[in-house]
Motif scaffolding. Structure first.
Motif, PDB file in Angstrom:
ATOM      1  N   SER A   1     -90.613   8.096 140.312  1.00 26.23           N
ATOM      2  CA  SER A   1     -90.382   7.574 138.967  1.00 26.23           C
ATOM      3  C   SER A   1     -90.333   8.749 137.996  1.00 26.23           C
ATOM      4  O   SER A   1     -90.855   9.828 138.276  1.00 26.23           O
ATOM      5  CB  SER A   1     -91.472   6.583 138.561  1.00 26.23           C
ATOM      6  N   TYR A   2     -89.686   8.516 136.878  1.00 24.69           N
ATOM      7  CA  TYR A   2     -89.632   9.513 135.823  1.00 24.69           C
ATOM      8  C   TYR A   2     -90.046   8.842 134.524  1.00 24.69           C
ATOM      9  O   TYR A   2     -89.436   7.860 134.102  1.00 24.69           O
ATOM     10  CB  TYR A   2     -88.226  10.117 135.701  1.00 24.69           C
ATOM     11  N   HIS A   3     -91.091   9.349 133.939  1.00 25.26           N
ATOM     12  CA  HIS A   3     -91.655   8.765 132.725  1.00 25.26           C
ATOM     13  C   HIS A   3     -91.204   9.602 131.531  1.00 25.26           C
ATOM     14  O   HIS A   3     -91.597  10.762 131.382  1.00 25.26           O
ATOM     15  CB  HIS A   3     -93.183   8.759 132.854  1.00 25.26           C
TER      16      HIS A   3
ATOM     17  N   LEU B   1     -91.022   4.628 128.097  1.00 19.79           N
ATOM     18  CA  LEU B   1     -89.818   4.412 128.895  1.00 19.79           C
ATOM     19  C   LEU B   1     -89.990   5.079 130.254  1.00 19.79           C
ATOM     20  O   LEU B   1     -90.346   6.258 130.337  1.00 19.79           O
ATOM     21  CB  LEU B   1     -88.596   4.998 128.168  1.00 19.79           C
ATOM     22  N   LYS B   2     -89.750   4.305 131.313  1.00 22.73           N
ATOM     23  CA  LYS B   2     -89.909   4.821 132.678  1.00 22.73           C
ATOM     24  C   LYS B   2     -88.787   4.286 133.560  1.00 22.73           C
ATOM     25  O   LYS B   2     -88.440   3.110 133.485  1.00 22.73           O
ATOM     26  CB  LYS B   2     -91.263   4.396 133.247  1.00 22.73           C
ATOM     27  N   PHE B   3     -88.229   5.159 134.389  1.00 24.87           N
ATOM     28  CA  PHE B   3     -87.257   4.777 135.405  1.00 24.87           C
ATOM     29  C   PHE B   3     -87.913   4.983 136.765  1.00 24.87           C
ATOM     30  O   PHE B   3     -88.649   5.948 136.952  1.00 24.87           O
ATOM     31  CB  PHE B   3     -85.989   5.631 135.301  1.00 24.87           C
ATOM     32  N   ARG B   4     -87.597   4.095 137.710  1.00 27.06           N
ATOM     33  CA  ARG B   4     -88.214   4.201 139.032  1.00 27.06           C
ATOM     34  C   ARG B   4     -87.240   3.797 140.118  1.00 27.06           C
ATOM     35  O   ARG B   4     -86.285   3.058 139.882  1.00 27.06           O
ATOM     36  CB  ARG B   4     -89.479   3.357 139.109  1.00 27.06           C
TER      37      ARG B   4
ATOM     38  N   THR C   1     -86.600  -0.236 135.741  1.00 24.27           N
ATOM     39  CA  THR C   1     -87.033   0.427 134.519  1.00 24.27           C
ATOM     40  C   THR C   1     -88.107  -0.420 133.852  1.00 24.27           C
ATOM     41  O   THR C   1     -88.119  -1.634 133.971  1.00 24.27           O
ATOM     42  CB  THR C   1     -85.838   0.664 133.557  1.00 24.27           C
ATOM     43  N   ASP C   2     -89.012   0.259 133.188  1.00 26.21           N
ATOM     44  CA  ASP C   2     -90.072  -0.392 132.411  1.00 26.21           C
ATOM     45  C   ASP C   2     -90.073   0.258 131.032  1.00 26.21           C
ATOM     46  O   ASP C   2     -90.008   1.489 130.933  1.00 26.21           O
ATOM     47  CB  ASP C   2     -91.448  -0.176 133.046  1.00 26.21           C
ATOM     48  N   PHE C   3     -90.127  -0.567 129.991  1.00 28.01           N
ATOM     49  CA  PHE C   3     -90.223   0.014 128.659  1.00 28.01           C
ATOM     50  C   PHE C   3     -90.884  -0.956 127.694  1.00 28.01           C
ATOM     51  O   PHE C   3     -90.942  -2.158 127.927  1.00 28.01           O
ATOM     52  CB  PHE C   3     -88.850   0.463 128.129  1.00 28.01           C
TER      53      PHE C   3
ATOM     54  N   GLU D   1     -89.648  -5.306 131.938  1.00 24.75           N
ATOM     55  CA  GLU D   1     -89.609  -4.748 133.292  1.00 24.75           C
ATOM     56  C   GLU D   1     -88.366  -5.319 133.966  1.00 24.75           C
ATOM     57  O   GLU D   1     -88.172  -6.531 133.977  1.00 24.75           O
ATOM     58  CB  GLU D   1     -90.845  -5.144 134.089  1.00 24.75           C
TER      59      GLU D   1
ATOM     60  N   THR E   1     -85.972  -4.972 137.611  1.00 23.66           N
ATOM     61  CA  THR E   1     -85.904  -4.420 138.963  1.00 23.66           C
ATOM     62  C   THR E   1     -84.731  -5.041 139.708  1.00 23.66           C
ATOM     63  O   THR E   1     -84.550  -6.256 139.676  1.00 23.66           O
ATOM     64  CB  THR E   1     -87.201  -4.709 139.751  1.00 23.66           C
TER      65      THR E   1
END
Length: 181
Positions: A9-11, A21-24, A77-79, A89, A91
């Motif tokens: 993941s990249y936060h 904001l996070k991508f996974r 992604t989660d934001f 969220e 997915t």
């Protein structure tokens, strides 16, 4: 059996209107072991002519049965927005399942009603969305905290390969929940 998996993941943190904001993403494999009775033909107790004895089950075991193997890829992604007013969220996933474990009808002449087989392949894909709203993050309601959570999902499955003859599964009759596989 070995079932590898990796995830990352990249936060990005706070960015523009996003509080967080996070991508996974992930890729991995899992196994579904066959039931213990799938490998061997079990014996059941019976009374034969007034004498206790053992009778072979009508379900034949399969000594070469293997675990199902599911390979999955997932992105999401989660934001959160506007000081915690909204959380999202999302997915997307896709699965490929090999060596499906099926209880398959046998010919009556075999002496068994059915047997366990690794009988095919299946693909599954879906989308999961979750939305959280907290209107009390903008308006003070005198100590009341109000959270609203909404969830939406889709799931589509398709049998892409069937190594066994078609058969009926489940239910009591073709009009009462039996599925033709």
């Amino acid at each position: 059996e070995w079932y590898p998996k990796m995830a990352g993941s990249y936060h990005l943190g706070q960015l523009s209107v996003f509080d967080n904001l996070k991508f996974r993403g992930a890729w991995g494999q899992t196994g579904n072991m066959p039931q213990a009775k799938a490998k061997y033909t079990t014996m059941g107790s019976s009374n034969i002519g007034g004498i206790n004895g053992l009778v072979a089950s009508s379900t034949r075991g399969n000594p070469s049965i293997k675990p199902e193997r599911t390979t999955e890829i997932e992105f999401g992604t989660d934001f959160s927005l506007m000081g915690g007013l909204a959380n999202v969220e999302a997915t997307f996933y896709q699965q490929a399942i090999e060596d499906l474990i099926l209880l398959v009808d046998e010919a009556p002449s075999s002496g068994a009603s059915n047997s366990w087989q690794n009988g095919g392949e299946m693909e599954t894909k879906g989308l999961e969305l979750a939305l959280g709203l907290n209107p009390t993050s903008l308006v003070d309601l005198g100590g009341i905290d109000w959270n609203l959570e909404l969830t939406y999902y889709t799931n589509e499955s398709e049998v892409t390969k069937l190594n066994v003859d078609p058969y009926n599964f489940g239910g009591f009759a073709t009009f009462l929940g039996t599925y033709r596989i």
